[in-house]
Design an enzyme around this catalytic site. Structure first.
Site, PDB file in Angstrom:
ATOM      1  N   ASP A  46      30.146 130.784   5.030  1.00  0.00           N
ATOM      2  CA  ASP A  46      29.624 131.930   6.103  1.00  0.00           C
ATOM      3  C   ASP A  46      29.954 133.383   5.242  1.00  0.00           C
ATOM      4  O   ASP A  46      31.169 133.505   4.882  1.00  0.00           O
ATOM      5  CB  ASP A  46      30.390 131.880   7.504  1.00  0.00           C
ATOM      6  CG  ASP A  46      30.155 132.804   8.538  1.00  0.00           C
ATOM      7  OD1 ASP A  46      28.583 133.169   8.566  1.00  0.00           O
ATOM      8  OD2 ASP A  46      30.689 133.123   9.326  1.00  0.00           O
ATOM      9  N   HIS A  47      28.808 134.081   5.444  1.00  0.00           N
ATOM     10  CA  HIS A  47      29.332 135.603   4.840  1.00  0.00           C
ATOM     11  C   HIS A  47      29.820 135.523   3.469  1.00  0.00           C
ATOM     12  O   HIS A  47      30.816 136.289   3.072  1.00  0.00           O
ATOM     13  CB  HIS A  47      30.157 136.291   5.771  1.00  0.00           C
ATOM     14  CG  HIS A  47      29.244 136.814   6.954  1.00  0.00           C
ATOM     15  ND1 HIS A  47      28.280 137.685   7.208  1.00  0.00           N
ATOM     16  CD2 HIS A  47      29.589 136.141   8.274  1.00  0.00           C
ATOM     17  CE1 HIS A  47      28.097 137.859   8.358  1.00  0.00           C
ATOM     18  NE2 HIS A  47      28.675 136.694   9.085  1.00  0.00           N
ATOM     19  N   GLU A  86      20.604 137.763   4.155  1.00  0.00           N
ATOM     20  CA  GLU A  86      20.790 138.598   5.286  1.00  0.00           C
ATOM     21  C   GLU A  86      19.923 139.794   4.963  1.00  0.00           C
ATOM     22  O   GLU A  86      20.173 140.595   3.946  1.00  0.00           O
ATOM     23  CB  GLU A  86      22.034 138.767   5.663  1.00  0.00           C
ATOM     24  CG  GLU A  86      22.219 139.555   6.975  1.00  0.00           C
ATOM     25  CD  GLU A  86      23.439 139.702   7.698  1.00  0.00           C
ATOM     26  OE1 GLU A  86      24.187 138.871   7.422  1.00  0.00           O
ATOM     27  OE2 GLU A  86      23.555 140.453   8.620  1.00  0.00           O
ATOM     28  N   HIS A 110      23.354 135.660  13.813  1.00  0.00           N
ATOM     29  CA  HIS A 110      25.037 136.025  13.886  1.00  0.00           C
ATOM     30  C   HIS A 110      25.247 136.691  15.092  1.00  0.00           C
ATOM     31  O   HIS A 110      24.503 137.093  15.696  1.00  0.00           O
ATOM     32  CB  HIS A 110      25.125 136.603  12.491  1.00  0.00           C
ATOM     33  CG  HIS A 110      25.045 136.018  11.256  1.00  0.00           C
ATOM     34  ND1 HIS A 110      26.504 135.725  10.636  1.00  0.00           N
ATOM     35  CD2 HIS A 110      23.922 135.519  10.368  1.00  0.00           C
ATOM     36  CE1 HIS A 110      25.903 135.176   9.333  1.00  0.00           C
ATOM     37  NE2 HIS A 110      24.568 134.835   9.536  1.00  0.00           N
ATOM     38  N   ASP A 157      31.738 132.062  16.619  1.00  0.00           N
ATOM     39  CA  ASP A 157      33.042 131.966  16.025  1.00  0.00           C
ATOM     40  C   ASP A 157      34.016 132.404  17.433  1.00  0.00           C
ATOM     41  O   ASP A 157      34.856 131.871  17.719  1.00  0.00           O
ATOM     42  CB  ASP A 157      33.087 132.794  14.951  1.00  0.00           C
ATOM     43  CG  ASP A 157      34.753 132.802  14.404  1.00  0.00           C
ATOM     44  OD1 ASP A 157      35.339 131.841  15.041  1.00  0.00           O
ATOM     45  OD2 ASP A 157      35.057 133.278  13.412  1.00  0.00           O
ATOM     46  N   SER A 158      33.606 133.664  17.819  1.00  0.00           N
ATOM     47  CA  SER A 158      34.699 134.349  18.783  1.00  0.00           C
ATOM     48  C   SER A 158      34.777 133.607  20.115  1.00  0.00           C
ATOM     49  O   SER A 158      35.825 133.413  20.632  1.00  0.00           O
ATOM     50  CB  SER A 158      33.733 135.666  19.247  1.00  0.00           C
ATOM     51  OG  SER A 158      33.736 136.572  18.091  1.00  0.00           O
ATOM     52  N   ASN A 177      25.124 131.438  15.261  1.00  0.00           N
ATOM     53  CA  ASN A 177      26.543 131.724  14.720  1.00  0.00           C
ATOM     54  C   ASN A 177      27.115 131.690  15.823  1.00  0.00           C
ATOM     55  O   ASN A 177      27.269 132.804  16.505  1.00  0.00           O
ATOM     56  CB  ASN A 177      26.505 132.583  13.570  1.00  0.00           C
ATOM     57  CG  ASN A 177      26.094 132.087  12.325  1.00  0.00           C
ATOM     58  OD1 ASN A 177      25.400 130.958  12.028  1.00  0.00           O
ATOM     59  ND2 ASN A 177      26.407 132.966  11.233  1.00  0.00           N
TER      60      ASN A 177
HETATM   61  O1  G3H Z   1      31.184 136.637  11.082  1.00  0.00           O
HETATM   62  C1  G3H Z   1      32.422 136.258  10.962  1.00  0.00           C
HETATM   63  C2  G3H Z   1      32.919 135.226  11.297  1.00  0.00           C
HETATM   64  O2  G3H Z   1      33.363 135.483  12.775  1.00  0.00           O
HETATM   65  C3  G3H Z   1      34.235 134.868  10.225  1.00  0.00           C
HETATM   66  O3  G3H Z   1      35.333 135.678  10.818  1.00  0.00           O
HETATM   67  O4  G3H Z   1      36.080 136.608   8.500  1.00  0.00           O
HETATM   68  O5  G3H Z   1      37.341 136.547  10.554  1.00  0.00           O
HETATM   69  O6  G3H Z   1      36.989 134.439   9.588  1.00  0.00           O
HETATM   70  P1  G3H Z   1      36.565 135.720   9.508  1.00  0.00           P
HETATM   71  P1  13P Z   2      30.586 136.001  17.039  1.00  0.00           P
HETATM   72  O1  13P Z   2      31.370 136.913  16.700  1.00  0.00           O
HETATM   73  O2  13P Z   2      29.353 136.258  18.105  1.00  0.00           O
HETATM   74  O3  13P Z   2      31.217 134.524  17.300  1.00  0.00           O
HETATM   75  O4  13P Z   2      29.669 135.529  15.613  1.00  0.00           O
HETATM   76  C1  13P Z   2      30.014 134.722  14.750  1.00  0.00           C
HETATM   77  C2  13P Z   2      29.218 134.944  13.214  1.00  0.00           C
HETATM   78  O5  13P Z   2      28.192 135.365  13.364  1.00  0.00           O
HETATM   79  C3  13P Z   2      29.724 134.101  12.167  1.00  0.00           C
HETATM   80  O6  13P Z   2      29.143 134.390  11.245  1.00  0.00           O
HETATM   81 ZN    ZN Z   3      28.304 136.192  10.962  1.00  0.00          ZN
END
Ligand code: G3H
Ligand code: 13P
Ligand code: ZN
Length: 311
Positions: A82-83, A134, A213, A258-259, A256
């Site tokens: 990711d990223h 992206e 995302h 994560d949060s 996507n």
């Molecule tokens: O978009 C980013 C993801 O939520 C990953 O977050 O870089 O804190 O692992 P992180």
């Molecule tokens: P959220 O912060 O909305 O969960 O997005 C996660 C994300 O885009 C990871 O690449």
């Molecule tokens: Zn992201």
């Protein structure tokens, strides 16, 4: 079944009008919570690892745990970077056996984004790995005050055909008003996404998989739980589920999250520890965290993504 790429997943998702969930993973409990939900619903799933996750857990651990989930569930699972911040990180992940990588050149000038993305695509494709690029930068809520600045952060539909053909990417992340983290809209602000931009991109690139995302919905019960048990999370507002459903029915094939997982895990841990002051067994407090993650992902598969029984 070994780890898969997202190629077939996305083709089926596009045709079926649903999306596959891409969940960020950092440890074993998160991987288990997500994959148990996917197994329960017989759903395909993407487990994604950020540069921060690699730094925290080490790529070998993450890959080994994801492989364990593949073996245990028998589901189609993709392991995705990711990223990806640069070519070297993408190459490392490809060399390690990731099946998909994102190169995030969205902050670069357009031509440089093309150049870097193409370099990653050339290497990835030579190794049977797919690439997400992206275009446009995810809008932050502050951008709303200035229209021209706000527009500048959205993906420009007139660039997408050129970008996709010049780079050869397999999927494209776009900016239509979502943002990373828990605070996506101001308190009292009506959440809005630019579905007009998504529709225009879909028309320009028919059949091409789009990635969203910053797509956490932010469960208000979990925020309340965090605050009730000693945390401090002010007015966190996410993307409404009906909007994510709408995006999934269009060209968006990857959503996507994560949060939402971080919030669920934190809520469960705070609640457990505050009610069990003498507890010092990590298995005791990580169990409710894993269960709540499973619930969150189950809910997403059923009501937002629409990918149940598509494995
Ligand atoms: O978009 C980013 C993801 O939520 C990953 O977050 O870089 O804190 O692992 P992180
Ligand atoms: P959220 O912060 O909305 O969960 O997005 C996660 C994300 O885009 C990871 O690449
Ligand atoms: Zn992201």
């Amino acid at each position: 079944m070994p780890l898969v790429t997202t190629k077939e997943m996305f083709q089926k998702a596009y045709e079926g009008g649903y999306a596959v969930g891409a969940f960020n993973v950092n440890n074993m409990e998160i991987i288990q919570g997500i994959t148990r939900a996917a197994k329960k619903h017989n759903a395909p799933v993407i487990l994604q690892v950020s540069a921060g996750a690699i730094k925290y857990a080490g790529p070998e651990y993450l890959k080994a745990m994801v492989n364990a989930a593949v073996e245990e569930t028998g589901l189609p699972i993709a392991l995705h970077l990711d990223h990806g911040p640069d070519f070297e990180t993408c190459k490392e992940c490809i060399d390690m056996g990731f099946t998909s990588v994102m190169i995030d050149g969205s902050h670069l000038p357009y031509e440089e984004n093309i150049e870097l993305t193409k370099k990653v695509v050339d290497y990835a494709h030579a190794h049977g790995v797919v690439v997400e690029g992206e275009l446009g930068q995810l809008a932050g809520v502050e951008d709303d005050v200035n229209v021209s600045e706000e527009d500048a952060s959205y993906t420009k539909p007139e660039q997408v055909y050129d970008f996709v053909t010049k780079t050869g990417v397999d999927s494209l992340a776009i900016a239509i008003g979502t943002s990373h983290g828990a605070y996506k809209f101001k308190p009292g602000q009506k959440p809005q996404l630019r579905f007009d931009i998504l529709a225009e991109i879909q028309e320009i690139l028919p059949g091409f998989p789009i990635v969203l995302h910053g797509a956490s919905s932010v469960n208000q019960d979990h925020i309340k739980m965090i605050n009730e048990y000693g945390g401090e999370m002010p007015d966190a507002i996410g993307i409404p589920e009906d909007m994510l459903r709408q995006a999934s029915s269009m060209a968006v094939c990857k959503i996507n999250v994560d949060s939402d997982i971080r919030i669920a895990m934190t809520a469960a841990l705070r609640k457990h520890l505050s009610g069990n002051a003498k507890d010092f067994d990590p298995r005791k407090y990580l169990t409710p965290a894993r269960v709540l993650i499973e619930e969150v992902v189950s809910h997403k598969i059923e009501t937002v993504l629409g990918c149940a029984d598509r494995a």
